[in-house]
Design an enzyme around this catalytic site. Structure first.
Site, PDB file in Angstrom:
ATOM      1  N   ARG A  15      20.138  13.258 -33.734  1.00  0.00           N
ATOM      2  CA  ARG A  15      21.524  13.124 -33.280  1.00  0.00           C
ATOM      3  C   ARG A  15      21.747  13.598 -31.848  1.00  0.00           C
ATOM      4  O   ARG A  15      22.800  13.366 -31.265  1.00  0.00           O
ATOM      5  CB  ARG A  15      22.468  13.862 -34.246  1.00  0.00           C
ATOM      6  CG  ARG A  15      22.744  13.049 -35.501  1.00  0.00           C
ATOM      7  CD  ARG A  15      23.771  13.743 -36.368  1.00  0.00           C
ATOM      8  NE  ARG A  15      23.176  14.860 -37.102  1.00  0.00           N
ATOM      9  CZ  ARG A  15      23.880  15.903 -37.543  1.00  0.00           C
ATOM     10  NH1 ARG A  15      25.184  15.982 -37.307  1.00  0.00           N
ATOM     11  NH2 ARG A  15      23.289  16.875 -38.216  1.00  0.00           N
ATOM     12  N   THR A  79      11.354  21.615 -45.123  1.00  0.00           N
ATOM     13  CA  THR A  79      11.290  23.002 -44.643  1.00  0.00           C
ATOM     14  C   THR A  79      10.234  23.825 -45.398  1.00  0.00           C
ATOM     15  O   THR A  79       9.606  24.710 -44.810  1.00  0.00           O
ATOM     16  CB  THR A  79      12.661  23.681 -44.779  1.00  0.00           C
ATOM     17  OG1 THR A  79      13.127  23.526 -46.135  1.00  0.00           O
ATOM     18  CG2 THR A  79      13.695  23.068 -43.844  1.00  0.00           C
ATOM     19  N   ASN A 225      22.994  20.195 -33.551  1.00  0.00           N
ATOM     20  CA  ASN A 225      22.454  18.902 -33.962  1.00  0.00           C
ATOM     21  C   ASN A 225      22.883  17.768 -33.047  1.00  0.00           C
ATOM     22  O   ASN A 225      22.312  16.698 -33.080  1.00  0.00           O
ATOM     23  CB  ASN A 225      22.908  18.563 -35.392  1.00  0.00           C
ATOM     24  CG  ASN A 225      22.360  19.578 -36.378  1.00  0.00           C
ATOM     25  OD1 ASN A 225      21.158  19.690 -36.556  1.00  0.00           O
ATOM     26  ND2 ASN A 225      23.244  20.355 -36.976  1.00  0.00           N
ATOM     27  N   ARG A 331      20.599  31.119   1.224  1.00  0.00           N
ATOM     28  CA  ARG A 331      19.411  30.650   0.497  1.00  0.00           C
ATOM     29  C   ARG A 331      18.424  31.802   0.304  1.00  0.00           C
ATOM     30  O   ARG A 331      18.599  32.889   0.854  1.00  0.00           O
ATOM     31  CB  ARG A 331      18.791  29.482   1.250  1.00  0.00           C
ATOM     32  CG  ARG A 331      19.686  28.230   1.202  1.00  0.00           C
ATOM     33  CD  ARG A 331      19.184  27.149   2.124  1.00  0.00           C
ATOM     34  NE  ARG A 331      17.779  26.865   1.877  1.00  0.00           N
ATOM     35  CZ  ARG A 331      16.975  26.281   2.755  1.00  0.00           C
ATOM     36  NH1 ARG A 331      17.427  25.915   3.940  1.00  0.00           N
ATOM     37  NH2 ARG A 331      15.713  26.060   2.448  1.00  0.00           N
ATOM     38  N   ASN A 384      13.540  26.495  13.501  1.00  0.00           N
ATOM     39  CA  ASN A 384      12.460  27.342  12.981  1.00  0.00           C
ATOM     40  C   ASN A 384      11.242  26.555  12.541  1.00  0.00           C
ATOM     41  O   ASN A 384      10.222  27.124  12.220  1.00  0.00           O
ATOM     42  CB  ASN A 384      12.976  28.175  11.804  1.00  0.00           C
ATOM     43  CG  ASN A 384      13.550  27.322  10.688  1.00  0.00           C
ATOM     44  OD1 ASN A 384      14.187  26.299  10.941  1.00  0.00           O
ATOM     45  ND2 ASN A 384      13.315  27.712   9.466  1.00  0.00           N
ATOM     46  N   SER A 403      28.203  29.048  21.844  1.00  0.00           N
ATOM     47  CA  SER A 403      28.292  27.935  20.903  1.00  0.00           C
ATOM     48  C   SER A 403      27.245  26.870  21.207  1.00  0.00           C
ATOM     49  O   SER A 403      26.833  26.688  22.350  1.00  0.00           O
ATOM     50  CB  SER A 403      29.677  27.301  20.991  1.00  0.00           C
ATOM     51  OG  SER A 403      30.625  28.230  20.514  1.00  0.00           O
TER      52      SER A 403
HETATM   53  C1  UD1 Z   1      18.397  23.405 -44.444  1.00  0.00           C
HETATM   54  C2  UD1 Z   1      18.417  24.049 -45.803  1.00  0.00           C
HETATM   55  C3  UD1 Z   1      19.861  24.152 -46.282  1.00  0.00           C
HETATM   56  C4  UD1 Z   1      20.689  24.944 -45.301  1.00  0.00           C
HETATM   57  C5  UD1 Z   1      20.585  24.305 -43.914  1.00  0.00           C
HETATM   58  C6  UD1 Z   1      21.242  25.179 -42.894  1.00  0.00           C
HETATM   59  C7  UD1 Z   1      16.349  23.345 -46.839  1.00  0.00           C
HETATM   60  C8  UD1 Z   1      15.721  22.431 -47.833  1.00  0.00           C
HETATM   61  N1  UD1 Z   1      17.654  23.241 -46.706  1.00  0.00           N
HETATM   62  O1  UD1 Z   1      18.914  22.096 -44.606  1.00  0.00           O
HETATM   63  O2  UD1 Z   1      19.886  24.810 -47.534  1.00  0.00           O
HETATM   64  O3  UD1 Z   1      22.034  24.979 -45.710  1.00  0.00           O
HETATM   65  O4  UD1 Z   1      19.196  24.174 -43.530  1.00  0.00           O
HETATM   66  O5  UD1 Z   1      21.274  24.521 -41.663  1.00  0.00           O
HETATM   67  O6  UD1 Z   1      15.668  24.137 -46.239  1.00  0.00           O
HETATM   68  N2  UD1 Z   1      12.239  21.519 -40.069  1.00  0.00           N
HETATM   69  C9  UD1 Z   1      10.886  21.507 -39.844  1.00  0.00           C
HETATM   70  N3  UD1 Z   1      10.111  20.693 -40.594  1.00  0.00           N
HETATM   71  C10 UD1 Z   1      10.612  19.900 -41.572  1.00  0.00           C
HETATM   72  C11 UD1 Z   1      11.998  19.921 -41.798  1.00  0.00           C
HETATM   73  C12 UD1 Z   1      12.786  20.748 -41.023  1.00  0.00           C
HETATM   74  O7  UD1 Z   1      10.383  22.216 -38.974  1.00  0.00           O
HETATM   75  O8  UD1 Z   1       9.824  19.199 -42.210  1.00  0.00           O
HETATM   76  C13 UD1 Z   1      13.071  22.411 -39.261  1.00  0.00           C
HETATM   77  C14 UD1 Z   1      14.114  21.664 -38.438  1.00  0.00           C
HETATM   78  O9  UD1 Z   1      13.624  21.363 -37.143  1.00  0.00           O
HETATM   79  C15 UD1 Z   1      15.222  22.678 -38.379  1.00  0.00           C
HETATM   80  C16 UD1 Z   1      15.097  23.442 -39.671  1.00  0.00           C
HETATM   81  O10 UD1 Z   1      13.774  23.233 -40.133  1.00  0.00           O
HETATM   82  O11 UD1 Z   1      15.038  23.578 -37.303  1.00  0.00           O
HETATM   83  C17 UD1 Z   1      16.092  23.012 -40.730  1.00  0.00           C
HETATM   84  O12 UD1 Z   1      15.887  21.642 -40.983  1.00  0.00           O
HETATM   85  P1  UD1 Z   1      17.083  20.680 -41.313  1.00  0.00           P
HETATM   86  O13 UD1 Z   1      16.564  19.330 -41.594  1.00  0.00           O
HETATM   87  O14 UD1 Z   1      18.142  20.825 -40.299  1.00  0.00           O
HETATM   88  O15 UD1 Z   1      17.556  21.356 -42.678  1.00  0.00           O
HETATM   89  P2  UD1 Z   1      18.687  20.851 -43.596  1.00  0.00           P
HETATM   90  O16 UD1 Z   1      18.191  19.705 -44.372  1.00  0.00           O
HETATM   91  O17 UD1 Z   1      19.918  20.692 -42.807  1.00  0.00           O
END
Ligand code: UD1
Ligand code: CA
Length: 457
Positions: A15, A79, A225, A331, A384, A403
């Site tokens: 996004r 995650t 986001n 500068r 300079n 001047s």
């Molecule tokens: C996650 C939580 C949700 C919480 C929300 C808060 C899980 C399953 N859900 O949801 O409960 O309310 O965050 O914002 O954890 N990321 C990775 N690898 C992945 C997926 C994500 O590194 O495979 C990172 C993303 O870059 C981000 C973070 O993990 O920094 C959270 O990922 P995002 O997809 O935003 O989580 P949500 O699905 O929103």
């Protein structure tokens, strides 16, 4: 307590609609990831592991100096899958592992520290918050007071979707348990992802206490986001910065029109007019006044100095009682002594001006050493640069440069010398004398102005 910190930063940030990886977008002049790395350091992380994926090379290069370890997650399967990749890089001797999000930049160290304490190496501690609109978040499902599980929005029943208490994405877990739990995750859910949040139900099943700690404010758990959310967090950050400056006595003409992108420290009775930007490390001593629309970066401004509107200062030192601007440009390497005056459309680079020196209009001083009480006339410059090398101009105390002079460096003007207006000076000018280097004025006797010839029929 020795601490691991895992920073989740593999996501794409679709996004943002940007080629730049999301965590490298800047808030208050610093990348989102740097904010989180700074929080990790403040909490006392002894090992920090950043999970990268989208734009991994760029993200790793940008954070290379932090001392963090990097683990790549390819592809991104959720995650829980992300933390699985991090486990081998954790220090298993550290009893607690704190999980932070690379796109939640304003998490306060105090809050994270409280979460680590709540975990204490034996409990699973979740950072939560109540939101009026919890759409998209994982809901905290309780049984009485006890947390039972986190249910992701997409998997939640209508009754669960009515829950306002949500998981912020930040938790602290006992390291050994975390490793075992994430290894056992499945992707049996609506999104076919490995949810880190499923470890809550595992902890409950094993009788491991789960504690929920409420975040102090929404601001510290808001994620970025979209460009809109980034701008919203930027305003919240700047508002907090303005409030803390005002609480310390700084008089801001309008707290909504100040941007601090770095560290700004102020003495007493400092006044800052609207639309000023401070970047890097800036120090304003007692009684400094900054006019409207100034940009000040990595600079130190002495007591009582006045910076008039539309002035640009970078890498400079301004002495006490100096007057600078409007429309001046200092500068890197500009060092102004006490009571120096720099006026409109004057540029100073890598030059020192001693006490009381003045360059009030339309001038350039580059690679110059300027003595006390020198008056540098309107339109005069130091030449300079010879096209290959830079050279120094040395101007003694009490010199008066008329001047529209060009001082061709390297050149020295002795103390008390006077340089006639319009001179091009390429040889030393002796102290205490008038030096003029320009064609003599002449009047041509009997000269006639050409007349227009009348055209023939
Ligand atoms: C996650 C939580 C949700 C919480 C929300 C808060 C899980 C399953 N859900 O949801 O409960 O309310 O965050 O914002 O954890 N990321 C990775 N690898 C992945 C997926 C994500 O590194 O495979 C990172 C993303 O870059 C981000 C973070 O993990 O920094 C959270 O990922 P995002 O997809 O935003 O989580 P949500 O699905 O929103
Ligand atoms: Ca997701």
């Amino acid at each position: 307590m020795a601490l691991n910190v895992v920073i989740m930063a593999a996501g794409k940030g679709t996004r943002m609609k940007s080629d730049l990886p999301k965590v490298l977008h800047k808030l208050a002049g610093t990348s989102l990831l740097q904010h989180v790395l700074a929080a990790a350091a403040q909490v006392g992380a002894t090992r920090t592991v950043v999970i990268t994926g989208h734009g991994a090379e760029q993200v790793e290069a940008a954070a290379a100096a932090s001392g963090a370890l990097f683990v790549r997650q390819l592809p991104q399967l959720g995650t829980g899958h992300a933390v699985q990749q991090a486990v081998p890089a954790l220090n298993s001797g550290n009893p607690v592992t704190l999980i932070l999000n690379g796109d939640v930049p304003l998490i306060r160290a105090e809050t994270a520290r409280a979460l680590v304490q709540a975990c204490g190496g034996t409990r699973l501690a979740l950072l939560t918050i109540e939101l009026p609109d919890a759409t998209g978040y994982g809901r905290i499902v309780r049984d009485g007071e006890c947390v039972r599980a986190i249910v992701e929005h997409k998997d939640a029943s209508p009754a669960q979707r009515a829950i306002r208490e949500v998981y912020t994405g930040i938790m602290a877990a006992p390291t050994a348990l975390l490793a075992r739990w994430v290894a056992a995750l499945s992707n049996d859910n609506v999104q076919r992802e490995y949810y880190l949040t499923d470890i809550v139900a595992m902890a409950v099943a094993e009788g491991v206490p789960v504690v929920a700690t409420a975040a102090a404010s929404e601001t510290e758990v808001l994620g970025v986001n979209s460009p809109m959310q980034l701008a919203d967090l930027e305003r919240r950050y700047q508002r907090a910065m303005a409030e803390s400056l005002m609480a310390a006595g700084v008089r801001l003409a309008d707290p909504a029109r100040l941007d601090v992108r770095g560290l700004l420290s102020c003495g007493s009775d400092v006044e800052i007019d609207v639309n000023c930007i401070f970047e890097g490390r800036v120090q304003l001593a007692d009684g400094v006044h900054i006019g409207a629309n100034c940009i000040v970066r990595d600079a130190s401004i002495g007591a009582g100095a006045v910076i008039h509107p539309f002035t640009h200062i970078e890498g400079a030192v301004v002495g006490a009682g100096a007057l600078v601007g409007p429309y001046a440009r200092l500068r890197p390497g500009a060092e102004l002594g006490e009571q120096v005056h720099i006026g409109n459309f004057v540029e100073v680079k890598n030059s020192t001006l001693a006490k009381g020196a003045k360059a009030n209009h339309l001038a350039y001083l580059g690679d110059a050493t300027v003595g006390e009480r020198v008056n540098f006339g309107a339109g005069s410059i130091t030449a300079n640069y010879d096209g290959a090398n830079k050279h120094r101009t040395v101007i003694g105390d009490d010199v008066h440069v008329g001047s529209n002079c060009v001082l061709v460096a390297p050149v020295t003007l002795g103390a008390g010398a006077t340089i006639g207006g319009g001179s091009t000076i390429s040889k030393p000018a002796p102290a205490g004398q008038l030096t003029v280097a320009r064609a003599r004025q002449a009047t041509i006797a009997g000269w006639q102005r050409p007349k227009k010839v009348a055209k023939q029929g």
